[in-house]
Design a protein around this motif. Sequence first.
Motif, PDB file in Angstrom:
ATOM      1  N   TYR A 404      -5.267   3.521   8.915  1.00  0.00           N
ATOM      2  CA  TYR A 404      -5.240   3.784   7.602  1.00  0.00           C
ATOM      3  C   TYR A 404      -5.935   5.190   7.157  1.00  0.00           C
ATOM      4  O   TYR A 404      -5.352   5.716   6.288  1.00  0.00           O
ATOM      5  N   SER A 408      -4.185   8.341   5.521  1.00  0.00           N
ATOM      6  CA  SER A 408      -4.592   8.559   3.768  1.00  0.00           C
ATOM      7  C   SER A 408      -4.887   9.936   4.092  1.00  0.00           C
ATOM      8  O   SER A 408      -5.127  10.604   2.751  1.00  0.00           O
ATOM      9  N   ARG A 497       1.519   9.636   2.328  1.00  0.00           N
ATOM     10  CA  ARG A 497       0.419   9.644   2.025  1.00  0.00           C
ATOM     11  C   ARG A 497       0.236   8.724   0.584  1.00  0.00           C
ATOM     12  O   ARG A 497      -0.489   8.055   0.425  1.00  0.00           O
ATOM     13  N   GLN A 501      -1.059   5.319  -1.055  1.00  0.00           N
ATOM     14  CA  GLN A 501      -2.194   5.340  -2.180  1.00  0.00           C
ATOM     15  C   GLN A 501      -1.498   4.472  -3.145  1.00  0.00           C
ATOM     16  O   GLN A 501      -2.349   3.689  -3.977  1.00  0.00           O
ATOM     17  N   TYR A 552       1.558   0.648   7.693  1.00  0.00           N
ATOM     18  CA  TYR A 552       0.677   1.350   7.837  1.00  0.00           C
ATOM     19  C   TYR A 552      -0.345   0.645   8.606  1.00  0.00           C
ATOM     20  O   TYR A 552      -0.906   1.158   9.670  1.00  0.00           O
TER      21      TYR A 552
END
Length: 655
Positions: A404, A408, A497, A501, A552
């Motif tokens: 994660y 991110s 990315r 989100q 992810y």
Amino acid sequence: MSQKIRSADGILQVIPLPGHPAILPKAGETNILITSALPYCNNVPHLGNIIGSTLSADVFSRYNRTRNRSTLYICGTDEYGTATETQALKEGITPRELCDKYHVLHKETYEWFDIGFDYFGRTSTPLHTEICQETYKNLGKNGYLEPQSKEQTYCEDCGRFLADRFVEGTCPHCGYEDARGDQCDSCSRTLDAIELIRPRCLVNKSHHVVPRSSTHMYVKLDTLQPQTEAWIKQAAKKGKWSANSVVQTTHSGSNSDVEIIDARMKGGLIPAPLTRDLVWGVPVPELGREDDALMMEKVLYVWYDAPIGYPSITANYTPDWKKWWFNPKDVNLYQFMGKDNVYFHTVYFPSIQIGDGRDWTMLHHLSTTEYLNYEGGKFSKSRNRGVFGPQARETGIPASVWRYYLLSTRPESADAMFSWADCIAANNNVLLNNFGNFVNRVLKFISSQYQGIVPNNPDSDSPGPLSLNDPTDSVFISQVNHLLQDYILLMDSVKLRQGLQTIMSLSQLGNSYLQSSGLNKALMSSDPTRTAQVLSRALNLIYVLSALVEPYMPATADAMLIQLNAPKRAVPEVLSTDILAGHEIGKPAHLFKKIEEGMAEKFREQFGGDEAKVVSTTKSASATGSSKSKSKSKSKKQDPPAPVYTAPSDVKGGE
Ligand SMILES: [Zn+2]
Ligand SMILES: [Zn+2]
């Protein structure tokens, strides 16, 4: 436990996971072939390497599986070449032994990070040799190979030419006495080994090194350039390449133009050598020409053989490999790499494929990343600075959290910085307080108030998509659907990315929904119908999230499915009621655990390399990490190993 899941086409994932019988493309469908840059086999990867190619490619392949697309993800170690020979010499083992050792280290590292290759192979295989030689022979047959002779450094005592890394000498520019064969560390100029004054053989300094002419086979990239350029222009448009070191796209109106900006192409490509005077490599095959004699005992250059590793590793995975690699109509090839690899994937290897003449599957879309730096500096293996390979597990932080945090901060358009404080904040503030809290609050409520059975009532949502005209939740439903559309668009264009989100926005939306609906015991007694409705909608959003988050954080997705007691869902386009009333969920458990903020300083010290150890402080055992002492005490005080986690914090929100 009884499962009540809506059944209809496309709800569940049907693509087999890695380890099942070979996956092959299906005619007439979109089939996804994915590669990540082959890691070189003389070192262990650091986090920057992992985020740049293997992890990013893994997310994209898992995403395509959640869309039920036939997907194949191939990677492996790049094993031949000078760097392997040099490192083997240093470690006192053979190149083969060295590759065996590092292949395992790479494999273990990726396994720990849950990187789900369909096949992780290596380039030192008989099939690799066969495919490299076949392509080389095709280049010869099509008239794209020519020999060129050049002076090179030769060691008379070793009886062989010295590759760049086997020779040192005095820099012709600045006079530095220990310049390497490819570069001078003092003046930073790039060198050709033959330029060195008083060259020395690295095997033994007393060896006698002389210049000697050697002939190598070159591929005529100049002759191929017009075809390569034409291909780049149409491929960049079709595959929506983002601007990179090779092309620039100018998005004006509906017609985006592609401009080639690579300096080498603008200046005109020149023939590139395909062979080397080495032992550890693919032997140069005979072309049935007079100049074959000049190529005896030479090997193919590692930059030529490495990209062929993708098809050859696929060939080691399935004898039907050509269905993937000679099938441009049905297969879209996505390649992931760091930015320094772009030229080889967009210019060099496509030129080889064109020169080979067969109907190759060629690059559709490339995804590159900038660099990930470490705590204000760079990763450095020699100074032991940063997290390398298997060390990540020593932190006790689970792979899902690593994934994660790395994803991110994926360096998509600019360099990014790894920071322990940010990593811990991501775990505590986002995963635990946002995502984990939403999932846990809903499941715990069903478990404690309804004995784990999704409540039933006369007004239960009927199976299938929720209506946008819903009297109570139309805003919520349309917001969820909007974010779902965003997610799909972002993921299809490899914006990983932002895709992540979007998932966190969805779970945030879930939390607000519980808040605004006032889900609690009081609501349950005053309005059981509404309570059941809110729970059903929140629970089905969690089911959606399990599919969205799988690329992810696969282990987190698995844990969610166990708690939901449901099979893997495919990514839906709209929110729908799939887990039905009467379904029995599993036992709720926290998906994430709090990491104490003070651990940041501990990790900084542990992975800061030698410099961090020197300035290591004599802080008290109960250091809070609030102020950094700069005392350069020599006593390296070792704190006793502390557990990474505290007891899980209680969930927010009330039952
Ligand atoms: Zn020598
Ligand atoms: Zn120099």
